[in-house]
Motif scaffolding. Structure first.
Motif, mmCIF file in Angstrom:
data_model
loop_
_atom_site.group_PDB
_atom_site.id
_atom_site.type_symbol
_atom_site.label_atom_id
_atom_site.label_comp_id
_atom_site.label_asym_id
_atom_site.label_seq_id
_atom_site.Cartn_x
_atom_site.Cartn_y
_atom_site.Cartn_z
ATOM 1 N N PRO A 1 -79.320 61.388 -3.707
ATOM 2 C CA PRO A 1 -79.022 62.830 -3.807
ATOM 3 C C PRO A 1 -78.395 63.357 -2.519
ATOM 4 C CG PRO A 1 -81.195 62.356 -4.679
ATOM 5 C CD PRO A 1 -80.719 61.095 -4.017
ATOM 6 N N GLY A 2 -77.356 64.200 -2.694
ATOM 7 C CA GLY A 2 -76.700 64.790 -1.535
ATOM 8 C C GLY A 2 -75.767 63.834 -0.834
ATOM 9 N N GLY A 3 -75.484 62.665 -1.429
ATOM 10 C CA GLY A 3 -74.570 61.702 -0.809
ATOM 11 C C GLY A 3 -75.199 60.851 0.270
ATOM 12 N N LYS A 4 -76.521 60.933 0.399
ATOM 13 C CA LYS A 4 -77.208 60.164 1.437
ATOM 14 C C LYS A 4 -77.325 58.694 1.038
ATOM 15 C CE LYS A 4 -81.439 60.237 4.179
ATOM 16 N NZ LYS A 4 -82.765 60.894 4.363
ATOM 17 N N THR A 5 -77.027 57.823 1.981
ATOM 18 C CA THR A 5 -77.106 56.382 1.703
ATOM 19 C C THR A 5 -78.562 55.910 1.799
ATOM 20 O OG1 THR A 5 -74.880 56.014 2.553
ATOM 21 C CG2 THR A 5 -76.328 54.083 2.380
ATOM 22 N N LEU A 6 -79.029 55.264 0.736
ATOM 23 C CA LEU A 6 -80.393 54.756 0.695
ATOM 24 C C LEU A 6 -80.352 53.243 0.483
ATOM 25 C CD1 LEU A 6 -81.938 57.479 -1.663
ATOM 26 C CD2 LEU A 6 -81.941 57.445 0.842
ATOM 27 N N GLN A 7 -81.500 52.596 0.694
ATOM 28 C CA GLN A 7 -81.578 51.156 0.447
ATOM 29 C C GLN A 7 -82.943 50.773 -0.116
ATOM 30 O OE1 GLN A 7 -80.847 49.244 4.216
ATOM 31 N NE2 GLN A 7 -82.782 49.942 5.121
ATOM 32 N N ARG A 8 -82.938 49.668 -0.866
ATOM 33 C CA ARG A 8 -84.169 49.199 -1.505
ATOM 34 C C ARG A 8 -84.207 47.676 -1.431
ATOM 35 N NH1 ARG A 8 -86.387 51.406 -7.332
ATOM 36 N NH2 ARG A 8 -88.349 50.239 -7.344
ATOM 37 N N TRP A 9 -85.424 47.138 -1.289
ATOM 38 C CA TRP A 9 -85.595 45.702 -1.048
ATOM 39 C C TRP A 9 -86.180 45.031 -2.290
ATOM 40 C CZ3 TRP A 9 -84.037 44.034 3.826
ATOM 41 C CH2 TRP A 9 -83.784 45.057 4.746
ATOM 42 N N PHE A 10 -85.741 43.763 -2.521
ATOM 43 C CA PHE A 10 -86.183 43.002 -3.696
ATOM 44 C C PHE A 10 -86.518 41.568 -3.293
ATOM 45 C CE2 PHE A 10 -83.600 46.450 -5.181
ATOM 46 C CZ PHE A 10 -84.278 46.923 -6.289
ATOM 47 N N LYS A 11 -87.423 40.951 -4.105
ATOM 48 C CA LYS A 11 -87.884 39.593 -3.808
ATOM 49 C C LYS A 11 -87.015 38.533 -4.459
ATOM 50 C CE LYS A 11 -92.709 40.853 -3.059
ATOM 51 N NZ LYS A 11 -94.125 40.665 -3.460
ATOM 52 N N ASN A 12 -86.069 38.964 -5.357
ATOM 53 C CA ASN A 12 -85.163 37.986 -5.971
ATOM 54 C C ASN A 12 -83.840 38.694 -6.297
ATOM 55 O OD1 ASN A 12 -85.262 38.979 -8.898
ATOM 56 N ND2 ASN A 12 -87.453 38.633 -8.429
ATOM 57 N N GLU A 13 -82.802 37.908 -6.471
ATOM 58 C CA GLU A 13 -81.455 38.427 -6.698
ATOM 59 C C GLU A 13 -81.329 39.097 -8.069
ATOM 60 O OE1 GLU A 13 -76.809 36.905 -6.317
ATOM 61 O OE2 GLU A 13 -78.414 35.439 -6.642
ATOM 62 N N THR A 14 -82.052 38.565 -9.073
ATOM 63 C CA THR A 14 -81.952 39.114 -10.425
ATOM 64 C C THR A 14 -82.384 40.582 -10.466
ATOM 65 O OG1 THR A 14 -82.363 36.927 -11.374
ATOM 66 C CG2 THR A 14 -82.706 38.840 -12.807
ATOM 67 N N ASP A 15 -83.520 40.890 -9.854
ATOM 68 C CA ASP A 15 -83.989 42.282 -9.832
ATOM 69 C C ASP A 15 -83.052 43.186 -9.034
ATOM 70 O OD1 ASP A 15 -86.122 41.506 -11.328
ATOM 71 O OD2 ASP A 15 -87.549 41.411 -9.645
ATOM 72 N N ALA A 16 -82.502 42.648 -7.949
ATOM 73 C CA ALA A 16 -81.584 43.432 -7.119
ATOM 74 C C ALA A 16 -80.319 43.792 -7.894
ATOM 75 C CB ALA A 16 -81.240 42.661 -5.852
ATOM 76 N N LEU A 17 -79.742 42.818 -8.593
ATOM 77 C CA LEU A 17 -78.530 43.073 -9.376
ATOM 78 C C LEU A 17 -78.789 44.060 -10.515
ATOM 79 C CD1 LEU A 17 -77.035 39.455 -9.533
ATOM 80 C CD2 LEU A 17 -76.124 41.406 -8.249
#
Length: 417
Positions: free
Chosen positions: A23-39
């Protein structure tokens, strides 16, 4: 807006990281334990933010609630498909913006009347607008004028009732005539057009509002005998009003034009009445021929100048009632105890009688139209006045002459003496 990116990272607990726009154009990030969930997360985020051209960041709770409501609304509207959500939102946004720059109905009315007065509109016309539009302003006073709908103005026009008559206990007030509703609709529509020209609303709700259609009526015309009795009684009851009514009956001058007339406009030597543009309804000069019948009524009372009629409205109405009462008394006496028909004065009977008998007697529609101030077009005459009376009655009408009182001497006679 940037597309969500998936990157492999060196971390004791996670193998991949997704960076996306919130929201508001803010860059966020999130972490995952495997590539499938990240994609999968990156794909869902791109869909939610509309990465294909119209991205608004991660939807908030209120936006999700709107979408959920709309989906349920669409599913329940099985009988007809609702418009696209974007159209609904845009329409509301336009109305909301308009309310920020608009004015209330009362404010629009006040500005409307002030403008008409500044434009030089005649007092009687302004008073009519003030009465009709003022009633609408009182009923919708503090509403922004841009929020008034076609349905509301239609219901208002069709539901008008007579507020001048005291409401009797247990009875609803009577509705006004269709002609009155039509006149109210016309004037209020003019006020909305004014508001639109000022940018206070985008559409005039009166354009598609209900249109009262009063029944067509033939013009009320008095018989020559009634006109004769009227002037006989008028000469006895209110001789000061004889010029006022004579000009109306035998020259077809409108009531308000007659009230603005001066004796200087009456040229008995030339046999003409000259009405300047300043007093005519149409704002155009008009010259009217003085026929012998009119000359006979005006000559004994003629003055070099001064108002043709200086009696007040109250005095004129009182004199008319007194005159009609005298006519009925004389008619009842002539009937010798038998049933008689009371005298009635239809609206604009003087002008209508002039038009009818002038057309029949002189057989020149163009000339009659010019005398009336219709611009010389005979179409209106044929539509309203043809076939109402006969040539015999027209001859009798133009043969009417006043019963000259013994104590009245014309200016011409006094000068020659």
């Amino acid at each position: 807006m940037k597309q969500a990116t998936v990157a492999e990272v060196k971390h004791p607990r996670y193998t991949h990281r997704v960076r996306y726009t919130g929201p508001g154009g803010k860059t966020l990030q999130r972490w995952f334990k495997n590539e499938t969930d990240a994609l999968a997360f990156a794909k869902d985020t791109d869909k939610e933010t509309g990465i294909e051209g119209k991205a608004f960041g991660k939807l908030g709770a209120d936006e999700k609630a709107v979408i959920e409501f709309w989906r349920n609304f669409v599913s329940e509207s099985s009988d007809a498909a609702p418009p696209p959500l974007i159209d609904v939102v845009r329409e509301y946004a336009d109305r909301w913006k308009a309310t920020r720059t608009s004015v209330t109905v009362q404010q629009a009315f006040d500005r409307f009347i002030a403008t008409k007065e500044a434009e030089g509109l005649r007092r009687l016309s302004v008073d009519g607008l003030r009465t009709r539009c003022g009633r609408f302003a009182r009923d919708f006073a503090e509403r922004p004028i841009c929020t008034i709908t076609t349905t509301e103005v239609s219901d208002w026009v069709l539901g008008l009732v007579d507020t001048r008559v005291p409401k009797q206990k247990g009875k609803a007030p009577a509705e006004v005539s269709l002609l009155t509703k039509k006149n109210y609709r016309r004037d209020v529509a003019t006020m909305f057009s004014f508001a639109k020209s000022r940018g206070w609303l985008s559409d005039n709700p009166m354009e598609n509002a209900a249109k009262p259609k009063p029944p067509k009526k033939r013009p009320g015309v008095l018989s020559p005998e009634d006109v004769k009795h009227f002037f006989e009684a008028l000469g006895a009851c209110a001789p000061e009003l004889v010029p006022f009514w004579a000009v109306r009956f035998f020259a077809g001058v409108r009531e308000q034009e007659t009230l603005r007339m001066d004796w200087a406009m009456v040229d008995l030597d030339a046999g003409e009445i000259h009405l300047p543009e300043t007093i005519t309804k149409t704002g155009v000069d008009r010259t009217i021929s003085i026929r012998p019948a009119l000359e006979a009524f005006l000559q004994p009372l003629a003055k070099p100048s001064g108002p043709l009629c200086d009696a007040t409205v109250t005095a004129r109405r009182y004199a008319l009632k007194k005159t009609i009462k005298a006519i009925d008394a004389a008619a009842q006496k002539r009937a010798k105890g038998k049933k008689f028909q009371p005298f009635s004065m239809p609206k604009n009977a003087a002008r209508h009688s002039f038009a009818t008998f002038h057309l029949l007697a002189f057989r020149h529609p163009g000339e009659t139209s010019l005398q009336l101030g219709h611009g010389g077009s005979p179409e209106l005459l044929h539509r309203h006045y043809r076939g109402i009376s006969s040539e015999k009655e027209a001859k009798a009408f133009w043969s009417i002459r006043p019963s000259k009182p013994k104590n009245v001497t014309s200016i011409r006679e006094r000068k020659s003496a």
